[in-house]
Design a protein around this motif. Structure first.
Motif, PDB file in Angstrom:
ATOM      1  N   THR A   9       0.813  -1.215   0.000  1.00  0.00           N
ATOM      2  CA  THR A   9       0.000   0.000   0.000  1.00  0.00           C
ATOM      3  C   THR A   9       0.846   1.265   0.000  1.00  0.00           C
ATOM      4  OG1 THR A   9      -0.123  -0.075   2.401  1.00  0.00           O
ATOM      5  CG2 THR A   9      -1.923  -1.120   1.188  1.00  0.00           C
ATOM      6  N   ASP A  10       2.141   1.137   0.145  1.00  0.00           N
ATOM      7  CA  ASP A  10       3.051   2.272   0.239  1.00  0.00           C
ATOM      8  C   ASP A  10       3.403   2.788  -1.156  1.00  0.00           C
ATOM      9  OD1 ASP A  10       4.956   4.085   1.134  1.00  0.00           O
ATOM     10  OD2 ASP A  10       6.513   2.565   1.269  1.00  0.00           O
ATOM     11  N   ALA A  11       3.072   4.040  -1.447  1.00  0.00           N
ATOM     12  CA  ALA A  11       3.315   4.620  -2.771  1.00  0.00           C
ATOM     13  C   ALA A  11       4.794   4.659  -3.121  1.00  0.00           C
ATOM     14  CB  ALA A  11       2.718   6.019  -2.848  1.00  0.00           C
ATOM     15  N   ALA A  12       5.638   4.907  -2.150  1.00  0.00           N
ATOM     16  CA  ALA A  12       7.082   4.968  -2.419  1.00  0.00           C
ATOM     17  C   ALA A  12       7.615   3.610  -2.845  1.00  0.00           C
ATOM     18  CB  ALA A  12       7.821   5.466  -1.180  1.00  0.00           C
ATOM     19  N   THR A  13       7.129   2.541  -2.231  1.00  0.00           N
ATOM     20  CA  THR A  13       7.567   1.203  -2.595  1.00  0.00           C
ATOM     21  C   THR A  13       7.050   0.823  -3.973  1.00  0.00           C
ATOM     22  OG1 THR A  13       7.507   0.651  -0.252  1.00  0.00           O
ATOM     23  CG2 THR A  13       7.746  -1.169  -1.779  1.00  0.00           C
ATOM     24  N   PHE A  14       5.835   1.231  -4.318  1.00  0.00           N
ATOM     25  CA  PHE A  14       5.313   1.038  -5.671  1.00  0.00           C
ATOM     26  C   PHE A  14       6.260   1.672  -6.682  1.00  0.00           C
ATOM     27  CE2 PHE A  14       1.062  -0.157  -4.242  1.00  0.00           C
ATOM     28  CZ  PHE A  14       0.589  -0.910  -5.303  1.00  0.00           C
ATOM     29  N   ARG A  15       6.649   2.896  -6.402  1.00  0.00           N
ATOM     30  CA  ARG A  15       7.519   3.651  -7.308  1.00  0.00           C
ATOM     31  C   ARG A  15       8.876   2.966  -7.470  1.00  0.00           C
ATOM     32  NH1 ARG A  15       5.681   8.088  -5.931  1.00  0.00           N
ATOM     33  NH2 ARG A  15       6.784   8.275  -3.962  1.00  0.00           N
ATOM     34  N   VAL A  16       9.456   2.522  -6.368  1.00  0.00           N
ATOM     35  CA  VAL A  16      10.751   1.844  -6.419  1.00  0.00           C
ATOM     36  C   VAL A  16      10.642   0.547  -7.224  1.00  0.00           C
ATOM     37  CG1 VAL A  16      12.442   0.586  -5.007  1.00  0.00           C
ATOM     38  CG2 VAL A  16      11.653   2.838  -4.301  1.00  0.00           C
ATOM     39  N   THR A  18       8.501  -0.288  -9.596  1.00  0.00           N
ATOM     40  CA  THR A  18       8.272  -0.092 -11.021  1.00  0.00           C
ATOM     41  C   THR A  18       9.457   0.540 -11.725  1.00  0.00           C
ATOM     42  OG1 THR A  18       7.135   1.994 -10.583  1.00  0.00           O
ATOM     43  CG2 THR A  18       5.765   0.029 -10.829  1.00  0.00           C
ATOM     44  N   ARG A  19      10.288   1.282 -10.999  1.00  0.00           N
ATOM     45  CA  ARG A  19      11.424   1.950 -11.642  1.00  0.00           C
ATOM     46  C   ARG A  19      12.706   1.141 -11.582  1.00  0.00           C
ATOM     47  NH1 ARG A  19      10.323   8.170  -9.752  1.00  0.00           N
ATOM     48  NH2 ARG A  19       8.448   8.407 -11.009  1.00  0.00           N
ATOM     49  N   ARG A  20      12.925   0.416 -10.490  1.00  0.00           N
ATOM     50  CA  ARG A  20      14.200  -0.283 -10.318  1.00  0.00           C
ATOM     51  C   ARG A  20      14.089  -1.792 -10.395  1.00  0.00           C
ATOM     52  NH1 ARG A  20      15.960   3.170  -5.208  1.00  0.00           N
ATOM     53  NH2 ARG A  20      16.128   5.172  -6.246  1.00  0.00           N
ATOM     54  N   GLY A  21      12.892  -2.328 -10.346  1.00  0.00           N
ATOM     55  CA  GLY A  21      12.732  -3.771 -10.307  1.00  0.00           C
ATOM     56  C   GLY A  21      12.910  -4.428 -11.664  1.00  0.00           C
ATOM     57  N   ARG A  22      13.102  -5.744 -11.632  1.00  0.00           N
ATOM     58  CA  ARG A  22      13.151  -6.519 -12.870  1.00  0.00           C
ATOM     59  C   ARG A  22      11.744  -6.580 -13.423  1.00  0.00           C
ATOM     60  NH1 ARG A  22      16.727 -10.249  -9.526  1.00  0.00           N
ATOM     61  NH2 ARG A  22      14.718 -10.704  -8.626  1.00  0.00           N
ATOM     62  N   ARG A  23      11.622  -6.528 -14.751  1.00  0.00           N
ATOM     63  CA  ARG A  23      10.299  -6.464 -15.370  1.00  0.00           C
ATOM     64  C   ARG A  23      10.161  -7.525 -16.446  1.00  0.00           C
ATOM     65  NH1 ARG A  23       8.707  -1.651 -19.162  1.00  0.00           N
ATOM     66  NH2 ARG A  23       9.982  -2.952 -20.469  1.00  0.00           N
ATOM     67  N   HIS A  32       6.574  -6.421 -12.146  1.00  0.00           N
ATOM     68  CA  HIS A  32       7.819  -5.840 -11.653  1.00  0.00           C
ATOM     69  C   HIS A  32       8.171  -6.538 -10.343  1.00  0.00           C
ATOM     70  CE1 HIS A  32       7.477  -2.304 -14.355  1.00  0.00           C
ATOM     71  NE2 HIS A  32       6.186  -2.548 -14.204  1.00  0.00           N
ATOM     72  N   LEU A  33       9.439  -6.943 -10.207  1.00  0.00           N
ATOM     73  CA  LEU A  33       9.879  -7.652  -9.014  1.00  0.00           C
ATOM     74  C   LEU A  33      11.152  -6.999  -8.493  1.00  0.00           C
ATOM     75  CD1 LEU A  33       9.515 -10.360  -7.294  1.00  0.00           C
ATOM     76  CD2 LEU A  33      11.308 -11.242  -8.759  1.00  0.00           C
ATOM     77  N   VAL A  34      11.162  -6.689  -7.200  1.00  0.00           N
ATOM     78  CA  VAL A  34      12.333  -6.067  -6.588  1.00  0.00           C
ATOM     79  C   VAL A  34      12.523  -6.655  -5.193  1.00  0.00           C
ATOM     80  CG1 VAL A  34      11.116  -4.091  -5.568  1.00  0.00           C
ATOM     81  CG2 VAL A  34      13.498  -3.854  -6.213  1.00  0.00           C
ATOM     82  N   GLU A  35      13.786  -6.749  -4.799  1.00  0.00           N
ATOM     83  CA  GLU A  35      14.096  -7.198  -3.434  1.00  0.00           C
ATOM     84  C   GLU A  35      13.758  -6.054  -2.488  1.00  0.00           C
ATOM     85  OE1 GLU A  35      15.051 -10.292  -2.787  1.00  0.00           O
ATOM     86  OE2 GLU A  35      15.070 -10.725  -4.919  1.00  0.00           O
ATOM     87  N   VAL A  84       6.322  -7.307  -5.350  1.00  0.00           N
ATOM     88  CA  VAL A  84       5.808  -7.566  -6.698  1.00  0.00           C
ATOM     89  C   VAL A  84       4.731  -6.540  -7.002  1.00  0.00           C
ATOM     90  CG1 VAL A  84       4.620  -9.231  -8.169  1.00  0.00           C
ATOM     91  CG2 VAL A  84       6.250 -10.036  -6.469  1.00  0.00           C
ATOM     92  N   VAL A  85       4.846  -5.893  -8.170  1.00  0.00           N
ATOM     93  CA  VAL A  85       3.802  -4.991  -8.642  1.00  0.00           C
ATOM     94  C   VAL A  85       3.332  -5.512  -9.991  1.00  0.00           C
ATOM     95  CG1 VAL A  85       3.258  -2.653  -9.420  1.00  0.00           C
ATOM     96  CG2 VAL A  85       4.703  -2.991  -7.425  1.00  0.00           C
TER      97      VAL A  85
END
Length: 114
Positions: A9-16, A18-23, A32-35, A84-85
């Protein structure tokens, strides 16, 4: 339904994510997947993005419910702390649950193998 500890639910984590995760993308969705930090720190968290391009509110909510159901079955395949997004595309509105499951499975394999 996803348990509360697995909801993103955290907007900052959504942003991270989608921008830095593997897609990985398919016709129906983009995943989108990020550690998210140290493994024992947090459970797997999952968030969804379903825009108005997918359809009206009834269609968007149906797609979101179906994706939540599919991702709930895949939670045990992910490592602790991962985020995961899932971004739904308009093709997700007419896809069957089996097609959505195949798309999520394909994307998770590609993202976790990288």
């Amino acid at each position: 339904m996803l348990p509360a500890e697995h909801r993103l639910t955290d907007a900052a984590t959504f942003r991270v994510a989608t921008r830095r995760g593997r897609r990985c993308s398919t016709r129906e969705l983009s995943l989108h997947l990020v550690e998210g930090g140290p493994a024992g720190d947090r459970p797997v968290r999952v968030g969804f993005v379903v825009s108005k391009a997918v359809g009206g509110s009834v269609v968007r909510n149906r797609v979101r419910r179906r994706l939540r159901h599919v991702l709930r079955a895949h939670l045990d395949e992910l490592s602790q702390g991962q985020v995961v997004v899932v971004r739904a595309f308009p093709a997700a509105a007419v896809a069957s649950s089996a097609e959505l499951d195949a798309a999520v499975t394909h994307c998770l394999r590609r993202c976790t193998a990288a």
